[in-house]
Design an enzyme around this catalytic site. Structure first.
Site, PDB file in Angstrom:
ATOM      1  N   ASP A  55      -3.012  -7.907   0.837  1.00 35.55           N
ATOM      2  CA  ASP A  55      -2.219  -7.857  -0.623  1.00 35.55           C
ATOM      3  C   ASP A  55      -2.657  -8.926  -1.267  1.00 35.55           C
ATOM      4  OD1 ASP A  55      -0.970  -6.864  -2.435  1.00 35.55           O
ATOM      5  OD2 ASP A  55       1.089  -7.425  -1.394  1.00 35.55           O
ATOM      6  N   ASP A 148      -4.993  -2.949  -4.966  1.00 36.64           N
ATOM      7  CA  ASP A 148      -5.015  -4.554  -4.683  1.00 36.64           C
ATOM      8  C   ASP A 148      -4.338  -4.886  -3.263  1.00 36.64           C
ATOM      9  OD1 ASP A 148      -2.458  -3.760  -5.233  1.00 36.64           O
ATOM     10  OD2 ASP A 148      -1.792  -5.578  -6.100  1.00 36.64           O
ATOM     11  N   GLU A 149      -4.159  -3.631  -2.414  1.00 38.49           N
ATOM     12  CA  GLU A 149      -3.871  -3.780  -1.155  1.00 38.49           C
ATOM     13  C   GLU A 149      -4.407  -2.602  -0.242  1.00 38.49           C
ATOM     14  OE1 GLU A 149       0.398  -3.249  -0.094  1.00 38.49           O
ATOM     15  OE2 GLU A 149       0.593  -2.152  -1.847  1.00 38.49           O
TER      16      GLU A 149
END
Length: 455
Positions: A55, A148-149
């Site tokens: 993350d 983003d993860e």
């Protein structure tokens, strides 16, 4: 005996301690025996855990701070504007109580000195794909959750790289920081549920582990909201039943939980015991596509809302055409001035990517909500997505009727007694097959490559 790995110098060694690490090792660090850094991880199951969750830390804000060094120590908030909400904020701003999805005016009250920046989605997407490419260099088994993860299945790390999953993730964390200029936090465990929890334990730039030996005890005192699938409504229901911690769920029988909460009760039973049989899926299908906007001033009039709906629909139709997908259900989202959300939807006869069809449906839904309420946000979208080649079928009956109408039109020299006898065209085998199987193909269940929870 514990296995230890330094996240700074990547030195690894075996460690013997007189007393157990706090929390059984989850979220705890030890001093490195080589470089002396205090960010080494130690755990008895370190070589065996293979499910990771990566993350990016305050992703949007971190990208902006990287590109604007003068903001490095400033509270930075992405989004907001005059009437919007916070997309994300840096950790400096979070110390003031600012959080994602918070109304902009509230964020300004909490942190009046914050620097508000408009989001640059193209830049964030570009950097997000760079991080994802680095993950793919480790393993093809990646399940993105957002820009983003993502989850990573590193069960083949030894065969592919000659290293343990933990070593691969430590190297990835260092590479992202060096090459992209942002930090990421990593969680490592034996399933997806615990890996995601672990990645939040030591943010930012953290590396945490939850093993099978301590999972049940680790979860016992955690709030039920930490569990995947427990939102505000479910949390209130659990609290009303006197369940506030995961440990209280561990004491409940699976049949009692299922009888009270339905299918999610089974999930709560297994998750509370650290059990999650879901696989890391290499690709996940998009479930919806939408566009929305927040107004500078509240709007209540139909004409103005219609103009906004038309503009958003054009954007949605353009995205559908570009991505070659179609939606079977049109969704209208409205948020009133008191932040109450109304979501309305209408299922179409068939999937569509036509702008006029989506607009007519959205306006039908909108007109029912014009009751004097002032709205601050409006969104239009589609769900139940299909491939574009399954959308907007040709209406064979309409075409046949048009042919009949044309052929039956009489001229001035023609009398009704002399009209031609029209024979309807026989449908082809392909047309018959299409008409008989279309409903089945559109509504059949999709095969999900995923382990079910045990019964």
């Amino acid at each position: 005996m514990l296995y230890a790995l330094c996240t700074d110098c990547q030195h690894k060694w075996r460690l013997t301690l007189d007393r157990p690490l706090p929390k059984g090792g989850a979220g705890s660090y030890v001093a490195c025996s080589s470089c002396g850094a205090k960010r080494a991880i130690a755990h008895a199951e370190l070589p065996d855990l293979f499910i990771g969750h990566l993350d990016c830390d305050a992703f949007y804000a971190s990208i902006e701070k990287r590109d604007r060094p003068e903001l490095i120590d400033q509270p930075v908030i992405i989004g907001g504007g005059h009437r919007g909400v916070v997309s994300t904020c840096c950790y400096v701003a979070r110390k003031y109580g600012v959080r994602s999805a918070m109304p902009a005016f509230k964020a300004r009250e909490l942190c009046p000195d914050a620097v508000f920046l408009p989001p640059d989605m193209k830049k964030y997407q570009r950097e997000g794909y760079r991080v994802r490419d680095m993950m793919r260099a480790l393993t093809p088994d990646i399940e993105p959750l957002s820009i983003d993860e993502a989850f990573l299945d590193l069960s083949n790390a030894h065969d592919m790289h000659g290293k343990s999953p933990a070593e691969c993730l430590v190297e990835l964390q260092a590479s992202v920081r060096q090459e992209i200029g942002i930090t990421v936090s990593v969680g490592l465990s034996y399933n997806k549920f615990l890996a995601k929890i672990a990645s939040d334990l030591n943010k930012p730039f953290g590396f945490s582990i939850i093993g099978a030996a301590e999972a049940v005890n680790f979860l016992a005192d955690k709030p039920v909201r930490m569990m995947w699938g427990v939102g505000p409504a479910m949390e209130r229901k659990l609290h009303d039943d006197g369940i506030t911690t995961i440990g209280q769920l561990q004491e409940r029988d699976i049949h009692a939980l299922q009888g009270r909460y339905g299918s999610i009760g089974k999930r709560l039973y297994y998750f509370s015991r650290g059990e999650d049989n879901r696989r890391v899926e290499q690709s996940t299908e998009r479930k919806s596509l939408s566009s929305e906007t927040t107004f500078n001033e509240d709007v209540a009039g139909l004409d103005e809302l219609t103009a906004i709906t038309t503009r958003l629909t054009a954007r949605v139709a353009s995205d559908l055409a570009r991505k070659e997908i179609a939606g079977h259900t049109v969704v209208l989202k409205l948020k009133s001035s008191d932040f109450k959300t109304r979501t309305r939807n209408m299922r179409l006869t068939y999937p569509t990517l036509r702008e006029d069809v989506i607009l007519d449906t959205a306006l039908t839904l909108l007109k029912k909500e014009i009751d004097g309420t002032k709205y601050r946000l409006l969104g239009v979208g589609v769900t139940d997505l299909f491939a574009a080649d399954q959308a907007d079928p040709v209406d064979l009956f309409a075409e046949t009727a048009a042919v009949i109408a044309t052929d039956n039109a009489t001229t001035e020299d023609e009398t009704p007694d002399l009209r031609k006898t029209i024979e309807l065209p026989r449908p082809t085998a392909e047309q018959l097959r299409e008409s008989l199987t279309r409903r089945y193909r559109l509504h059949k269940k999709k095969i999900v490559r995923q382990h079910r929870f045990r019964f």
